[in-house]
Motif scaffolding. Structure first.
Motif, PDB file in Angstrom:
ATOM      1  N   LEU A 172      -5.473   2.365   2.474  1.00  0.00           N
ATOM      2  CA  LEU A 172      -6.243   1.133   2.603  1.00  0.00           C
ATOM      3  C   LEU A 172      -6.885   1.089   3.983  1.00  0.00           C
ATOM      4  O   LEU A 172      -6.245   1.435   4.984  1.00  0.00           O
ATOM      5  CB  LEU A 172      -5.320  -0.083   2.416  1.00  0.00           C
ATOM      6  N   ILE A 173      -8.144   0.676   4.023  1.00  0.00           N
ATOM      7  CA  ILE A 173      -8.863   0.531   5.289  1.00  0.00           C
ATOM      8  C   ILE A 173      -9.123  -0.950   5.517  1.00  0.00           C
ATOM      9  O   ILE A 173      -9.728  -1.622   4.673  1.00  0.00           O
ATOM     10  CB  ILE A 173     -10.201   1.295   5.274  1.00  0.00           C
ATOM     11  N   VAL A 174      -8.645  -1.474   6.626  1.00  0.00           N
ATOM     12  CA  VAL A 174      -8.896  -2.860   7.000  1.00  0.00           C
ATOM     13  C   VAL A 174      -9.801  -2.859   8.223  1.00  0.00           C
ATOM     14  O   VAL A 174      -9.527  -2.176   9.210  1.00  0.00           O
ATOM     15  CB  VAL A 174      -7.591  -3.618   7.310  1.00  0.00           C
ATOM     16  N   ILE A 175     -10.878  -3.616   8.149  1.00  0.00           N
ATOM     17  CA  ILE A 175     -11.773  -3.764   9.296  1.00  0.00           C
ATOM     18  C   ILE A 175     -11.625  -5.175   9.826  1.00  0.00           C
ATOM     19  O   ILE A 175     -11.927  -6.151   9.132  1.00  0.00           O
ATOM     20  CB  ILE A 175     -13.230  -3.482   8.911  1.00  0.00           C
ATOM     21  N   LEU A 176     -11.115  -5.288  11.031  1.00  0.00           N
ATOM     22  CA  LEU A 176     -10.963  -6.578  11.690  1.00  0.00           C
ATOM     23  C   LEU A 176     -12.253  -6.900  12.423  1.00  0.00           C
ATOM     24  O   LEU A 176     -12.579  -6.270  13.436  1.00  0.00           O
ATOM     25  CB  LEU A 176      -9.786  -6.536  12.669  1.00  0.00           C
TER      26      LEU A 176
END
Length: 640
Positions: A172-176
């Motif tokens: 999973l890639i999370v971009i803050l």
């Protein structure tokens, strides 16, 4: 816009078209995209600042990943207008938030590029994790990317999801998208270089190799090596928190440097290991001076002049219900230093910014954390303070367990100021405050009020401030009042007592809430049919004024309840009382008017009420139909 001003954007009908463009051309697409969003929102109104801040990020994401096969989830949806333009909806972008137009949020039914609908915040990581796990179980290889703002990261749900993803080592890639807190703002080339370095295959390969070696060493050496690496990276990047949750942290990087974004996203796209968090720092309103200089006022905007930035202001001589609440609370706080205010990241939207100017130590903004807000207020109530928890109706839904378990079961006097009750127009079904009367009315010991006009709202604020026997709530809508005279300070109402505004016969129109103006107008129209209706404003859903309701039922042939809430609200409580006391067994014809049991799509709020039959024409038509009078000649209008 004149298409000659957007020559490259004109060539982009789908994200795949971006992949053939050079980096210089992508930079130009971003500039044209920003101009397009500004122009479109100036026509429609809507959320502006957040979208302008993610223009480069949006271009980079669609140029790098294979959407819609790769799932791209935008948290909340405020930031998704550029995404809509790039995903085949540019020709409809000037229908945003209008009847039969594009939603102001992401929506699955609208496009295959919107894999998850979002009107409330902080859901993207949970949804993304579910998609990632489902893809793995089905043997499908795809990237899942969740873009979440730093404000949304104040909600516990985001951390629950990250904790779960880290424990599962999910892909999973999370971009803050950090556009406000600036946890660690990027300065200089070194930070950009480090972000690209730690996201690249060489570093990651070295890290994985070193990790496998140290795991075979004695525990003390292994732990020392792990902590040394995390310290070295967090010294530059501040990523220790996310590392502890099991994420590989990359950043912070400049969210307006398209080259850096492309480099990092390409590295991350090609990585094979578990969850990754990319910390991107952006500027809200980027590229449009008025929005950059006043990010709070340009988060959500009315129609505006692109050149000057001046927003169109609705013409009304009456104050908004929100401003009346705020000023009323200020008056109560002046008289009682135990009065405090709690908001969940909406000080401006709830009017509490005015309260904060006078009482800066007595207002508490807890972030997007409605559950915490309610229990935090409950804690203050145990110590003798008088907390007013001001939350939109649709957002209070997220704290329902806390309202029951932490407040009502313990009988704590928390005051709930419920803004945006009823239809909200352009924000559509995700923000409609249709359910609070029903879900609060089901709770034992809860006092529930609804203001018929702005003066009544002022009285209800005073009533809530004086009430110490348990939880109490009052609801009021978005928009302006009726223009009635306002007392300087509210008068405490008798709990559970309604009022008669007009004595009549045959027909009783029984109002709960701010349809009162339409009920009064309907009563006047019914006079033309030889009817003389009684008009009652019940004020309270709980406790119900049973004495008044029983009298109205016994003395009239028709009793119609009117409310701007869904099934289970005032009409349901009235029907339960009337039937249980045998008052529906005789001549009385009872008809409840309420918001229909459907998710009502975005439109003008007056149109919504007209379709629901909650305008004056609808009330008249229901009355006449119930009496068996031909309604063919009854004019339908939504105008005042």
């Amino acid at each position: 816009m004149d298409n000659s001003q957007t020559p490259l954007l004109d060539r982009v009908s789908a994200p795949a078209d971006l992949k053939s463009l050079s980096r210089d051309e992508l930079r130009q697409v971003a500039d044209e995209l920003r101009a397009e969003v500004i122009d479109a929102v100036s026509v429609t109104g809507g959320h502006l600042g957040a979208g302008l801040g993610v223009v480069e990020l949006t271009v980079a994401l669609h140029a790098t990943f294979d959407t819609p096969h790769d799932r791209l989830i935008w948290d909340v949806g405020h930031q998704a207008y550029p995404h809509k333009v790039l995903t085949g909806r540019r020709d409809r972008i000037r229908t945003l938030r209008q009847k039969d137009g594009l939603s102001g949020f992401t929506r699955r039914a609208e496009s295959e590029y919107d894999p998850f609908g979002a009107g409330h915040s902080s859901t993207s990581i949970s949804a993304g994790l579910g998609m990632a796990v489902a893809s793995e179980l089905k043997g499908e290889k795809r990237n899942v990317i969740a873009v979440i703002g730093d404000g949304a990261m104040s909600a516990g749900m985001a951390y629950e999801a990250m904790n779960n993803a880290g424990a599962m080592d999910a892909r999973l890639i999370v971009i803050l998208n950090d556009n406000d807190m600036s946890i660690a703002p990027p300065t200089g080339a070194m930070r950009s270089y480090l972000a690209k370095l730690v996201s690249g295959p060489v570093y990651r390969g070295f890290r994985d190799t070193a990790k496998s070696i140290t795991e075979k060493m004695p525990k003390l050496i292994h732990e020392t090596a792990r902590k040394t690496e995390e310290f070295a990276r967090s010294f530059f990047t501040g990523g220790t928190l996310f590392e502890e949750l099991g994420f590989f942290y990359v950043g912070p990087i400049d969210g307006h440097n398209l080259n850096d974004l492309l480099d990092v996203l390409q590295n991350v796209r090609d990585a094979e290991s578990g969850p990754i968090l990319i910390h991107v720092v952006t500027k809200k309103g980027k590229g449009y001076g008025p929005a950059e200089n006043s990010a709070d006022k340009y988060h959500g905007v009315n129609k505006f002049n692109v050149i000057t930035g001046a927003q169109t202001k609705p013409q009304s001589n009456a104050p908004s219900y929100t401003s009346v609440f705020a000023q009323s609370l200020i008056e109560e706080a002046k008289a009682d230093d135990r009065v405090v205010a709690v908001t969940a990241a909406m000080p401006n939207g709830t009017g509490l910014d005015k309260f904060a100017e006078l009482f800066p130590t007595r207002i508490f903004d807890v972030g997007i954390a409605e559950q915490h807000a309610v229990t935090f207020a409950a804690g203050m109530a145990t110590e003798g303070l008088k907390p007013f928890c001001a939350i939109y109706s649709t957002f209070l839904q997220r704290a329902y367990d806390q309202v029951i378990h932490d407040v009502a079961v313990q009988g704590l006097p928390v005051r709930f100021a419920i803004d945006r009750a009823g239809y909200v127009g352009a924000d559509g079904p995700t923000h409609a405050g249709n359910y609070d009367a029903a879900y609060l009315g089901a709770i034992p010991g809860m006092v529930v009020m609804a203001a018929g006009d702005e003066a009544e709202l002022r009285h209800m604020v005073a009533t809530a401030a004086a009430y110490d026997e348990g939880p109490i709530a009052f609801r009021y809508p978005r928009g302006d009042g009726l223009g009635v005279d306002l007392p300087p300070r509210g008068t405490v109402l008798e709990i559970g007592k309604g009022r008669i505004l007009r004595e009549g016969k045959s027909v009783a129109l029984v109002n709960f809430g701010t349809r009162l103006g339409e009920v009064i107008a309907a009563g006047e129209k019914l006079m033309a049919y030889g009817l003389n209706p009684t008009i009652a404003d019940m004020r309270f859903l709980k406790p119900l004024d049973e004495t008044l309701l029983a009298r109205l039922a016994k003395e009239h042939e028709v009793l119609i309840t009117i409310e701007e809430g869904g099934i289970g609200g005032f009409g349901s409580h009235a029907a339960t009382f009337l039937s249980s006391h045998g008052l529906l067994d005789g001549k009385l014809k009872f008809r409840p008017l309420m918001i229909p049991d459907v998710f009502t799509e975005q439109a003008g709020v007056n149109d919504m009420y007209a379709v629901a039959g909650l305008d004056r024409a609808g009330i008249v038509a229901t009355t006449l139909t119930t009496l068996g009078i031909d309604t063919a000649a009854v004019p339908r209008t939504t105008k005042a």
